[in-house]
Each structure stands twice: as structure tokens, then as C-alpha cells.
Design a protein around this motif. Sequence first.
Motif, PDB file in Angstrom:
ATOM      1  N   GLN A  94       0.824  -1.210   0.000  1.00 48.11           N
ATOM      2  CA  GLN A  94       0.000   0.000   0.000  1.00 48.11           C
ATOM      3  C   GLN A  94       0.859   1.261   0.000  1.00 48.11           C
ATOM      4  N   GLN A 129      -5.608   4.104  -4.470  1.00 48.64           N
ATOM      5  CA  GLN A 129      -6.590   3.906  -3.420  1.00 48.64           C
ATOM      6  C   GLN A 129      -7.999   3.977  -4.012  1.00 48.64           C
ATOM      7  N   VAL A 166     -11.644   7.669  -0.225  1.00 45.22           N
ATOM      8  CA  VAL A 166     -10.288   7.482  -0.752  1.00 45.22           C
ATOM      9  C   VAL A 166      -9.338   8.505  -0.122  1.00 45.22           C
ATOM     10  N   GLU A 176     -10.180   6.324  -8.448  1.00 43.11           N
ATOM     11  CA  GLU A 176      -8.954   5.793  -7.860  1.00 43.11           C
ATOM     12  C   GLU A 176      -7.937   6.915  -7.852  1.00 43.11           C
ATOM     13  N   LEU A 227      -2.733   6.589   5.402  1.00 47.84           N
ATOM     14  CA  LEU A 227      -1.461   6.010   4.951  1.00 47.84           C
ATOM     15  C   LEU A 227      -0.316   7.014   5.049  1.00 47.84           C
ATOM     16  N   GLN A 232      -8.413   7.491   3.305  1.00 46.68           N
ATOM     17  CA  GLN A 232      -7.422   6.412   3.266  1.00 46.68           C
ATOM     18  C   GLN A 232      -6.028   6.973   2.998  1.00 46.68           C
ATOM     19  N   ILE A 233      -5.943   7.924   2.085  1.00 43.44           N
ATOM     20  CA  ILE A 233      -4.659   8.550   1.775  1.00 43.44           C
ATOM     21  C   ILE A 233      -4.125   9.270   3.004  1.00 43.44           C
ATOM     22  N   LEU A 259       2.356   5.861  -2.770  1.00 46.13           N
ATOM     23  CA  LEU A 259       1.168   5.110  -2.383  1.00 46.13           C
ATOM     24  C   LEU A 259       0.604   4.358  -3.573  1.00 46.13           C
TER      25      LEU A 259
END
Length: 114
Positions: free
Chosen positions: A14, A27, A41, A106, A48, A44-45, A24
Motif C-alpha cells: 500500500q 486507493q 479514498v 482511484e 497512509l 485512506q490517503i 502510495l
Amino acid sequence: MSIQRLHSGARMSQAVIHGGIVYLAGQVALGPDVPAQTRAVLAQIDSLLAETGTDRSRILQATIWLADMADFAAMNVEWEKWIGGANAPARATGEVRLATPDYKVEIIVTAALP
């Protein structure tokens, strides 16, 4: 220089950290529409990037894939709220068939470490 990989699986990691740069994986997230998927998304970024020791203000480059370019404006509303004008990275957006029809957006980013 060492390479650090986070959340590695059989096919991909990931996140990969090398030479002061965080890469990355793309996502994606499920949701009822493009704004909801985009927000998920981006969350999530954020997660991470925090895990790797950086944040969205240090994003250098972003690639955004949309299943339908007709959704560009809806995605962009969420992106602009999230990124803010002061930290806008280099960016490309295009239309592509994503892994499943359920995915509408994405996002792939590259960021610098502090």
C-alpha cells in the motif's frame, strides 16, 4: 538507501518509502456515489500518509482515475475541499476502466517526507 514497505501482500504494497519519498498504491473505496467514494479514498490517503510520517501538505504528485469523466466536477469538489489551494500538487486526471464497476474513482499520490 533502504526501502520500507507497508501493508505488503502477494501483489503489492500500500505504501513504499525510498529516498525520502512516499509512493502510495492506487486507493479505491466503495460508496454510493463519486463524492462519497472520493471522500473515503482521501481519508485512506490521509491515514497512509500519517502512518509513513508525512501528510497531504507534502504531496508532490497525484494521478486520479475516473470511471467516467462526467464525474470530474463532483470529484473535484471533494478534492479541492481536501487539498486546499496552498498545497496543490502536480496532478493528472483521466478516464479508465477500474478494477470493478463498483469503483468510480482511484487516486495515486507521491509525497515527500519531512
